[in-house]
Design a protein around this motif. Sequence first.
Motif, PDB file in Angstrom:
ATOM      1  N   LEU A 132     -10.078   1.139  -0.647  1.00  0.00           N
ATOM      2  CA  LEU A 132      -9.040   1.984  -1.234  1.00  0.00           C
ATOM      3  C   LEU A 132      -8.172   2.614  -0.140  1.00  0.00           C
ATOM      4  N   ALA A 133      -8.783   3.089   0.920  1.00  0.00           N
ATOM      5  CA  ALA A 133      -8.027   3.680   2.027  1.00  0.00           C
ATOM      6  C   ALA A 133      -7.076   2.661   2.643  1.00  0.00           C
ATOM      7  N   ARG A 134      -7.535   1.420   2.793  1.00  0.00           N
ATOM      8  CA  ARG A 134      -6.665   0.358   3.322  1.00  0.00           C
ATOM      9  C   ARG A 134      -5.496   0.104   2.389  1.00  0.00           C
ATOM     10  N   MET A 135      -5.747   0.084   1.076  1.00  0.00           N
ATOM     11  CA  MET A 135      -4.674  -0.165   0.110  1.00  0.00           C
ATOM     12  C   MET A 135      -3.626   0.941   0.143  1.00  0.00           C
ATOM     13  N   ILE A 136      -4.076   2.175   0.271  1.00  0.00           N
ATOM     14  CA  ILE A 136      -3.147   3.302   0.302  1.00  0.00           C
ATOM     15  C   ILE A 136      -2.325   3.289   1.588  1.00  0.00           C
ATOM     16  N   ALA A 137      -2.920   2.884   2.685  1.00  0.00           N
ATOM     17  CA  ALA A 137      -2.265   2.932   3.986  1.00  0.00           C
ATOM     18  C   ALA A 137      -1.200   1.856   4.183  1.00  0.00           C
ATOM     19  N   VAL A 138      -1.289   0.752   3.452  1.00  0.00           N
ATOM     20  CA  VAL A 138      -0.359  -0.357   3.655  1.00  0.00           C
ATOM     21  C   VAL A 138       0.983  -0.050   2.997  1.00  0.00           C
ATOM     22  N   ASP A 139       2.053  -0.184   3.764  1.00  0.00           N
ATOM     23  CA  ASP A 139       3.398   0.027   3.242  1.00  0.00           C
ATOM     24  C   ASP A 139       3.856  -1.245   2.541  1.00  0.00           C
ATOM     25  N   THR A 140       3.922  -1.192   1.237  1.00  0.00           N
ATOM     26  CA  THR A 140       4.360  -2.346   0.450  1.00  0.00           C
ATOM     27  C   THR A 140       5.636  -2.031  -0.314  1.00  0.00           C
ATOM     28  N   SER A 141       6.352  -0.988   0.086  1.00  0.00           N
ATOM     29  CA  SER A 141       7.485  -0.528  -0.691  1.00  0.00           C
ATOM     30  C   SER A 141       8.709  -1.434  -0.595  1.00  0.00           C
TER      31      SER A 141
END
Length: 57
Positions: A34-43
Motif C-alpha cells: 500500500l505504501a508503494r502504491m501511494i508513493a508512485v506518481d501516476t497522475s
Amino acid sequence: MDNPHGYGQRTGDDSLDAAMAWIAGSAEPAVADLARMIAVDTSFPPGAGYDAFRPDG
C-alpha cells in the motif's frame, strides 16, 4: 480440490488461531504494498509510474 491453507478443515479455536496467524503474517507485506502504491506518481501522463508495480520493476 487443492486446499493448501486447510480452509474448512479446522474447527473452533484452531480456526480462529489459524486466521489470526494468517492476518499477522500478511499485514506487514500488505502495508508495504500500500505504501508503494501511494508513493508512485501516476497522475500525468496516465500510466506513468506504473512500471514500479511490475514484478521485475
